[in-house]
Design a protein around this motif. Structure first.
Motif, mmCIF file in Angstrom:
data_model
loop_
_atom_site.group_PDB
_atom_site.id
_atom_site.type_symbol
_atom_site.label_atom_id
_atom_site.label_comp_id
_atom_site.label_asym_id
_atom_site.label_seq_id
_atom_site.Cartn_x
_atom_site.Cartn_y
_atom_site.Cartn_z
ATOM 1 N N LYS A 44 0.854 -1.184 0.000
ATOM 2 C CA LYS A 44 0.000 0.000 0.000
ATOM 3 C C LYS A 44 0.891 1.236 0.000
ATOM 4 O O LYS A 44 1.910 1.265 0.688
ATOM 5 C CB LYS A 44 -0.883 -0.010 1.249
ATOM 6 C CG LYS A 44 -1.703 1.256 1.452
ATOM 7 C CD LYS A 44 -2.433 1.213 2.793
ATOM 8 C CE LYS A 44 -3.088 2.543 3.087
ATOM 9 N NZ LYS A 44 -3.766 2.545 4.402
ATOM 10 N N PRO A 45 0.518 2.271 -0.769
ATOM 11 C CA PRO A 45 1.309 3.506 -0.720
ATOM 12 C C PRO A 45 1.419 4.023 0.704
ATOM 13 O O PRO A 45 0.420 4.082 1.435
ATOM 14 C CB PRO A 45 0.491 4.469 -1.599
ATOM 15 C CG PRO A 45 -0.315 3.592 -2.485
ATOM 16 C CD PRO A 45 -0.614 2.354 -1.689
ATOM 17 N N LEU A 46 2.633 4.383 1.101
ATOM 18 C CA LEU A 46 2.846 4.822 2.477
ATOM 19 C C LEU A 46 2.665 6.333 2.600
ATOM 20 O O LEU A 46 2.784 7.075 1.634
ATOM 21 C CB LEU A 46 4.261 4.443 2.925
ATOM 22 C CG LEU A 46 4.632 2.964 2.833
ATOM 23 C CD1 LEU A 46 6.033 2.748 3.379
ATOM 24 C CD2 LEU A 46 3.636 2.107 3.587
ATOM 25 N N GLY A 47 2.361 6.759 3.827
ATOM 26 C CA GLY A 47 2.340 8.180 4.119
ATOM 27 C C GLY A 47 1.121 8.933 3.639
ATOM 28 O O GLY A 47 1.129 10.161 3.597
ATOM 29 N N ILE A 48 0.044 8.219 3.303
ATOM 30 C CA ILE A 48 -1.169 8.909 2.836
ATOM 31 C C ILE A 48 -1.713 9.813 3.944
ATOM 32 O O ILE A 48 -2.083 10.966 3.703
ATOM 33 C CB ILE A 48 -2.255 7.902 2.395
ATOM 34 C CG1 ILE A 48 -1.749 7.025 1.235
ATOM 35 C CG2 ILE A 48 -3.533 8.628 2.001
ATOM 36 C CD1 ILE A 48 -1.398 7.787 -0.010
ATOM 37 N N PRO A 62 8.546 13.100 -0.833
ATOM 38 C CA PRO A 62 8.744 11.683 -0.511
ATOM 39 C C PRO A 62 9.853 11.424 0.508
ATOM 40 O O PRO A 62 9.698 10.591 1.405
ATOM 41 C CB PRO A 62 9.071 11.042 -1.863
ATOM 42 C CG PRO A 62 8.422 11.942 -2.862
ATOM 43 C CD PRO A 62 8.523 13.326 -2.291
ATOM 44 N N GLU A 63 10.986 12.118 0.369
ATOM 45 C CA GLU A 63 12.086 11.849 1.294
ATOM 46 C C GLU A 63 11.746 12.320 2.709
ATOM 47 O O GLU A 63 12.186 11.711 3.704
ATOM 48 C CB GLU A 63 13.390 12.509 0.802
ATOM 49 C CG GLU A 63 13.422 14.024 0.838
ATOM 50 C CD GLU A 63 12.778 14.681 -0.386
ATOM 51 O OE1 GLU A 63 12.931 15.906 -0.520
ATOM 52 O OE2 GLU A 63 12.134 13.968 -1.197
ATOM 53 N N LYS A 64 10.959 13.367 2.831
ATOM 54 C CA LYS A 64 10.560 13.857 4.156
ATOM 55 C C LYS A 64 9.516 12.930 4.777
ATOM 56 O O LYS A 64 9.537 12.668 5.985
ATOM 57 C CB LYS A 64 10.001 15.282 4.064
ATOM 58 C CG LYS A 64 10.976 16.304 3.495
ATOM 59 C CD LYS A 64 12.232 16.426 4.348
ATOM 60 C CE LYS A 64 13.153 17.518 3.829
ATOM 61 N NZ LYS A 64 14.423 17.580 4.586
ATOM 62 N N VAL A 65 8.612 12.431 3.946
ATOM 63 C CA VAL A 65 7.628 11.451 4.425
ATOM 64 C C VAL A 65 8.350 10.201 4.921
ATOM 65 O O VAL A 65 8.022 9.647 5.978
ATOM 66 C CB VAL A 65 6.610 11.093 3.313
ATOM 67 C CG1 VAL A 65 5.737 9.911 3.736
ATOM 68 C CG2 VAL A 65 5.736 12.301 2.974
ATOM 69 N N ILE A 111 8.283 8.423 8.669
ATOM 70 C CA ILE A 111 7.989 6.997 8.864
ATOM 71 C C ILE A 111 9.112 6.312 9.644
ATOM 72 O O ILE A 111 8.864 5.540 10.577
ATOM 73 C CB ILE A 111 7.756 6.308 7.499
ATOM 74 C CG1 ILE A 111 6.445 6.809 6.882
ATOM 75 C CG2 ILE A 111 7.722 4.788 7.663
ATOM 76 C CD1 ILE A 111 6.221 6.368 5.444
ATOM 77 N N ALA A 112 10.362 6.617 9.283
ATOM 78 C CA ALA A 112 11.514 6.038 9.988
ATOM 79 C C ALA A 112 11.528 6.484 11.450
ATOM 80 O O ALA A 112 11.828 5.689 12.352
ATOM 81 C CB ALA A 112 12.807 6.450 9.291
ATOM 82 N N PHE A 113 11.193 7.736 11.698
ATOM 83 C CA PHE A 113 11.117 8.278 13.054
ATOM 84 C C PHE A 113 10.108 7.493 13.890
ATOM 85 O O PHE A 113 10.395 7.097 15.035
ATOM 86 C CB PHE A 113 10.737 9.761 12.966
ATOM 87 C CG PHE A 113 10.250 10.367 14.255
ATOM 88 C CD1 PHE A 113 11.148 10.769 15.244
ATOM 89 C CD2 PHE A 113 8.893 10.557 14.473
ATOM 90 C CE1 PHE A 113 10.692 11.342 16.434
ATOM 91 C CE2 PHE A 113 8.431 11.127 15.651
ATOM 92 C CZ PHE A 113 9.331 11.513 16.639
ATOM 93 N N VAL A 114 8.933 7.233 13.323
ATOM 94 C CA VAL A 114 7.881 6.496 14.038
ATOM 95 C C VAL A 114 8.335 5.077 14.356
ATOM 96 O O VAL A 114 8.136 4.580 15.469
ATOM 97 C CB VAL A 114 6.578 6.486 13.199
ATOM 98 C CG1 VAL A 114 5.578 5.469 13.757
ATOM 99 C CG2 VAL A 114 5.955 7.875 13.176
ATOM 100 N N LYS A 115 8.968 4.420 13.397
ATOM 101 C CA LYS A 115 9.435 3.048 13.611
ATOM 102 C C LYS A 115 10.550 2.995 14.655
ATOM 103 O O LYS A 115 10.554 2.127 15.528
ATOM 104 C CB LYS A 115 9.906 2.442 12.294
ATOM 105 C CG LYS A 115 8.773 2.129 11.317
ATOM 106 C CD LYS A 115 9.318 1.505 10.038
ATOM 107 C CE LYS A 115 8.190 1.077 9.130
ATOM 108 N NZ LYS A 115 8.669 0.501 7.855
ATOM 109 N N ASP A 116 11.470 3.945 14.571
ATOM 110 C CA ASP A 116 12.613 3.955 15.496
ATOM 111 C C ASP A 116 12.185 4.160 16.947
ATOM 112 O O ASP A 116 12.812 3.632 17.873
ATOM 113 C CB ASP A 116 13.602 5.055 15.103
ATOM 114 C CG ASP A 116 14.355 4.739 13.819
ATOM 115 O OD1 ASP A 116 14.309 3.558 13.390
ATOM 116 O OD2 ASP A 116 14.967 5.660 13.236
#
Length: 323
Positions: free
Chosen positions: A224-228, A265-268, A272-277
């Motif tokens: 699924k497209p991420l960051g919607i 896209p790179e900021k999104v 996402i990486a911030f949330v996972k970390d």
């Protein structure tokens, strides 16, 4: 996990009958309107909402004609809100198909939504289903309030966990709650039982929405497209938790990215990486499981049987799905 067709087996005949009744309930003397409603019916989803109605009715006394009308009422009013939502959001696709406003423009889409609302109201009034109408009308009111609350908070970037839960309770959970309450009410259940089923549906709906919000951050890599949600500046539970754990400078940076760089896209990807970390997905998964277990605790106060089993399987399908 069982497929939706396997879960549906105990009420498959009822769902087939319902689909015919639902098509009939949308009939009009205006050819354009019939073309549009035919398009809507052909693209209906998995029928999860009617399944909640029928399983709940079976659990609380038995499926009857009022149950079919309750399921049709839920679908008519919900479909109307979706048609209107697509206009509000300038959305041109729904489940991979063109939306009504994309094919027939906004004015016609709004009028079609109004028509579906009126058909739902008349279906209930013509059959004196006042209790069902009250249940579903309350859900539609809450869905509208939840949407407006979210818009207000998004503008101010003012979303904590209490606000998040209030938004999803109103926007998503109120509809599933109304399905379960309608099923119970249609079967002639008492007020206490109807409220228990409503609460069961609400807990299920909250768990469902938390799971859905997790997909936006790459849960299970479903393609699924991420960051919607990020692009729409929606602050959901995984991000709320990560922001609360972050340092003041990290928090300020991420909020700035959501507010001002949410189309890049790179900021999104950075968000996402911030949330996972910071274990935002782990926390959300735990909260989803908590609401799922609370739903099961309510369900387990009812007698065992195929309808209780069907509801349990339906909860697992909606909250443990991979997409």
């Amino acid at each position: 996990m069982l497929s939706i067709d396997e879960i549906k087996k105990p009420i498959a005949t009822e769902i087939d009958v319902f689909e015919d009744k639902f098509k009939s309930s949308m009939h009009s003397s205006v050819p354009l309107l019939d073309r549009i409603t035919h398009y809507i019916v052909k693209r209906k989803g998995k029928q999860i909402r009617p399944m909640f109605v029928f399983f709940s009715a079976g659990l609380c006394g038995g499926i009857n004609e009022a149950t079919y009308r309750g399921a049709a009422l839920v679908e008519l009013l919900h479909t109307a809100t979706l048609v209107h939502d697509d206009v509000v959001d300038n959305s041109y696709q729904r489940r991979g198909f063109f939306s009504i406003n994309a094919l027939w423009k906004n004015k016609i889409a709004v009028l079609v939504g109004d028509y579906l609302l009126s058909k739902g109201l008349l279906l209930s009034l013509d059959n004196n289903d006042f209790s069902l109408l009250k249940i579903v009308s309350e859900a539609v009111k809450q869905m509208s309030e939840g949407e407006l609350l979210q818009i207000e908070k998004v503008r101010k970037m003012d979303v904590g966990e209490p606000i998040y839960y209030e938004v999803i309770r109103q926007k998503t959970a109120s509809l599933i709650a109304s399905c379960c309450a309608c099923g119970a009410a249609s079967a002639g259940a008492d007020t206490e039982t109807i409220e228990k089923m409503r609460l069961f549906g609400e807990k299920t709906g909250i768990a469902f929405q938390i799971k859905d919000d997790m997909f936006d951050f790459g849960l299970d890599d479903v393609g699924k497209p991420l960051g919607i949600d990020i692009k729409e500046k929606k602050i959901t539970l995984p991000l709320i938790y990560a922001l609360n754990k972050a340092s003041k400078s990290e928090r300020k940076n991420i909020i700035n990215l959501v507010k001002n760089h949410n189309e890049e896209p790179e900021k999104v990807a950075e968000i996402i990486a911030f949330v996972k970390d910071l274990d935002g997905l782990v926390y959300a998964e735990n909260q989803m499981s908590k609401y799922q277990e609370e739903a099961f605790a309510i369900l387990n106060t009812f007698p065992e049987g195929q309808f209780r089993t069907g509801l349990e399987q339906l909860v697992r399908f909606t909250t443990e799905r991979k997409k």
